[in-house]
Design an enzyme around this catalytic site. Structure first.
Site, PDB file in Angstrom:
ATOM      1  N   GLY A   1     106.904  45.119 -13.061  1.00 54.34           N
ATOM      2  CA  GLY A   1     105.729  44.942 -14.052  1.00 54.34           C
ATOM      3  C   GLY A   1     106.071  45.052 -15.476  1.00 54.34           C
ATOM      4  CB  CYS A   2     104.233  44.063 -18.670  1.00 59.13           C
ATOM      5  SG  CYS A   2     103.268  45.194 -18.460  1.00 59.13           S
TER       6      CYS A   2
END
Lengths: 336, 336, 336, 336
Positions: C149-150
């Site tokens: 995930g970012c």
């Protein structure tokens, strides 16, 4: 009608003050001053005021001030303000000062933080800190009010109930703050040049921001509890708005419901405090004098979000709120 | 590998040039120069380049230039450029010049528009105008290319087919242009201070913008038809992008279909021209070397919309396109 | 040339992947798929790709996939991905999956966090977590990589050295994160409608964001130390960029210099990590695969700032970095 | 106190109307209505109103309307409005209608432009067009006022003096307009999704925008001269503001000075018109009811720039201005 002078009328907080006062039914703007090199008609300096206020901005003249004004909003920067405030007071006007010069009660702390000698300790000692929700009674009747910093306003309103009720460890508080760019003032510099700042976000003044001791003083002053705050400001590519996300260690088990009840009761009669059931959005307080607060519990910490418009509740709006108290006008006059 | 120097490496067009050249498989950036007071490591000047280019920016030294570079991208401002270009050429490098100093063939016109004496008329007379889609053959083999202005690039590409085919009255052309703020350069000034420029839009240089004669020259040069353009620029609160909406009086009945056919055929083999069936959005050409054009008919006028990224097709990308032609590389190298 | 398919080619991370792959000299994009109702030519879906990629987006056909692709970047959303990934693998392609479906090793935790049964536990158990700076060796040679995930990317890179070296209390970590709006995807909804989101900033998912357990897993996995993170995301009115401000309790006295030394040494050979001596600005990593980190000490806490482009290092760039490892290309290929 | 109902209280123009009326000393907002599925407390629909207006938004009930309101601001969309306005009128309230339904006097033209049958021709025939600067006398005393479109307001105020004095060819007028996104309303759609619209600029509705005939009608109505306008709208990534750049062919020689004199004299007594000596900036009229106009001559054309806030002078502010005229309040009440 109370006659109001704006001292230092060329910055953003002055422009906001003018816009608010133009809607205030009990005041009249009578005198605008600035440094000689910044003078000119107010509508040339702020074209948004064309057709709304027909006044020159002039170098300050104490005789004229004394004749034309009852109250001065002093929008000068730190260090400059304390050179002028004694003169303003001696000209017989009451002063709401926007700078930091009269905010820190302890002159030695001021001198350490701002790296300059305090040259007006006499007035410092009698200045009142102008956060009405916490210090309303002192403000009414004062003739020198130190208008709070923008960041401290949002932080202190969020922290005061928690510290007052001993719900958090007063030595373990993190205030993560993000501000719009107008908080940096109107002077053009490379970091705030549009193509640099637009679509950008960054922290600054790590561990050293001057609002850190101010927040600590306010909360301690109000609660009689010494507090230690790690205050970390950031700037985002937007005009206005401050959002503070505050992380605290609870002293005992608590719940979102208890916190909600506390904050609602604490601020029950406050016209400018919104206690929300969800995180506040800066845009919903933009162009208003409101502070929106959402207290809750997350992962064992008490987390409080607090949002204001840095130019209104963080500066010009709060100054008018203070002026209303000084002048015994309804506190919300001109601000709704 | 062709070795490239960037002269005047502290502005936005230089930074874009560097980013493009870092992706260009046949070039190496070898030398960066600026005024002494602007020097330092390139990654301090542009932190976005940290870890990507390890070079100092130094005051220009012609000996060093001559030894380290084959080509110079000269990103100096108007009036300064013509002081340096003769030296660059005499140091034996080929030059793509970003300024206006070698764009206007007629020195007298240049002097009138830029209000300064042209001090390098010799090179002016042999400089080639670097709009590849219109003047490709002249550029190949040139050693001094005047890189077009950002506004003239978008306007000329839209106007050239229409004037060439005599479809419009060449004396009745309105070019309404809107640019992002990076077009104004990297110098911090009040109008482009973030809180002034953000959420703002305005026209400037009414009737007097220096790109007006440049547009006229390009189109006339290409078509042998004298044209008169009313060019009106605006600036909007966004980083990059130019959108030009161009209004022309048709000389005969026409139709959107005929115009579409003309433009598609005119630019059939161009790698950087997109002929669209709807108005272009600046964001769809941002960070690219494309020019997107939509020609149509509305209310009896021929209307053409033309969009580019002012820093890429309007400056650094076009310069590399020109460099590719000079060096006989594939024209799109580094640009897709 | 490695042939690459993009599965779920209509979102922002797919568009970024395409842009990166178009610059990658060892890959060719051969196949684009989406849900039937989202199909069409890629240049109609993303007009910015006009003239750059001439491919239709089609409903996925495993036969075709198997014939046309060696690797698939699977840009499907959470819960949808695990329905397709087994088929992609059985078609013989290697997969870099952008969703959360193969990130959380513990299926029960996944099911609790994402409130859905995990329907592909077999592949889950052999999927490799694709954060190259921490797990490079596992990734090389894998055929199913879960792209991080970012938010976890920025947080884990900042926390890993500190936890590894036991410098912080692993149970007292606050990650205050702010993201640009592209992180919320391409679906139009009221909160992200331009006039709602522009000039706005707010927190969301208080105490409940799904990236919280992912961050904890990554750091624990790498350090073998259980960690507890209070992760608080916010969204700001900007396109892209994540800035995380991380507040930790030190386990012993430390100093900015020691931290700097640790981080510089820890990431000494990493091509995409920038250790800075001042707080990172999101704009300086925008449109790049870099993560910029500044560790320091403030008011008795260790504070680390970490910035990435959420669509590049937080998604498409990191996926290509993983693909490079899988395919044994130089890790930076296409990414500088 | 005049009691005001807002019909269709869930859009941007309704929210602005409420904000203005809250500052209006002679009105009270008494009733808010919307479609059943959009109802709820106004402070849930617009959290910015929390603590400022404590009213539910309810499905319209004509009995209730008739008892609670003297005036209705009808903020319904085109085509919906004409279904409700007859009922509002028959309930005995005066109506300021924000839609296009009562703006175009010629029902056939309306039906052609809006592609729908006009179902309330009776009221159409007696509706008054609410542009006070041009039609003030008709508005005073009216009971149905068609509030002008945002674009036509800015254009007509710029064109009226020129056409009235026969200074321009009435058949050769180009209006290039750029609007902020709030003009597109509050419905979330992909083109106005933040990451699509931010940092973007584009034209739309080429040759077909519905405000084109409205502009022509207003100017013709006022001047008795048939005019032909090529109106070309664009949308820019900003919240609010309209800037129109208007290009006209002069009928005789003229000068900037003559134009300035004409405009200053034409609008001498208008409280909301600013005649400027330089191009207007949208930000200087944002959040105000002002229209700022700069007329000049460039390259043989008469060029006029006209700027308004699309939500205030282009909608809610002008509606209150009209309401003030209807109610015989001072025209500026609540608007300064």
């Amino acid at each position: 009608m109370v006659k109001v002078a704006i001292i230092g009328a060329t910055g953003y907080t002055a422009a906001e003050s003018i816009l608010i006062l133009l809607r205030h039914e009990q005041t009249q703007i009578t005198y605008l001053t600035a440094l000689p090199e910044e003078c000119g008609h107010i509508a040339e300096i702020f074209p948004a005021l064309k057709g709304r206020l027909d006044l020159p901005v002039e170098p300050v003249d104490l005789n004229k001030l004394s004749k034309t004004a009852d109250v001065a909003l002093c929008c000068l920067p730190h260090k400059v303000s304390m050179q002028f405030v004694p003169q303003l007071l001696s000209a017989g006007v009451k002063v709401v000062d926007f700078s930091a010069d009269y905010r820190i009660h302890d002159a030695a702390l001021y001198e350490q933080v701002y790296q300059v000698e305090h040259t007006d300790k006499e007035n410092l000692s009698r200045a009142v800190f102008g956060l009405p929700e916490l210090f309303r009674q002192r403000i009414t009747g004062a003739d020198l009010v130190a208008n709070p910093g923008c960041y401290p306003t949002a932080a202190s309103l969020a922290l005061a109930p928690l510290v007052k009720e001993n719900l958090i460890d007063p030595a373990d508080i993190v205030v993560n703050a993000v501000s719009g760019v107008s908080g940096a003032g109107r002077k053009a510099t490379l970091p705030f040049h549009f193509p640099e700042m637009n679509e950008n976000l960054f922290a600054y003044a790590v561990g050293t921001h001057r609002h850190m001791p101010e927040i600590e003083q306010i909360v301690t002053d109000f609660t009689q509890t010494p507090v230690q705050v790690l205050f970390q400001p950031h700037v985002a590519g937007m005009d206005r708005g401050i959002l503070e996300s505050i992380y605290c260690r609870p002293t005992a088990e608590t719940s979102p419901e208890k916190l909600m009840q506390l904050f609602k009761s604490f601020y029950a009669d406050e016209p400018f405090i919104r206690i929300l059931h969800e995180p506040p959005k800066t845009k919903n307080v933009s162009y208003t004098n409101f502070c929106a607060i959402f207290p809750t519990v997350a992962k064992g910490k008490i987390v409080v979000f607090s949002a204001i418009d840095n130019l209104i509740k963080g500066a010009a709006g709060q100054a008018v709120q203070n002026m209303n108290l000084i002048c015994q006008f309804p506190e919300t006059m001109g601000l709704l």
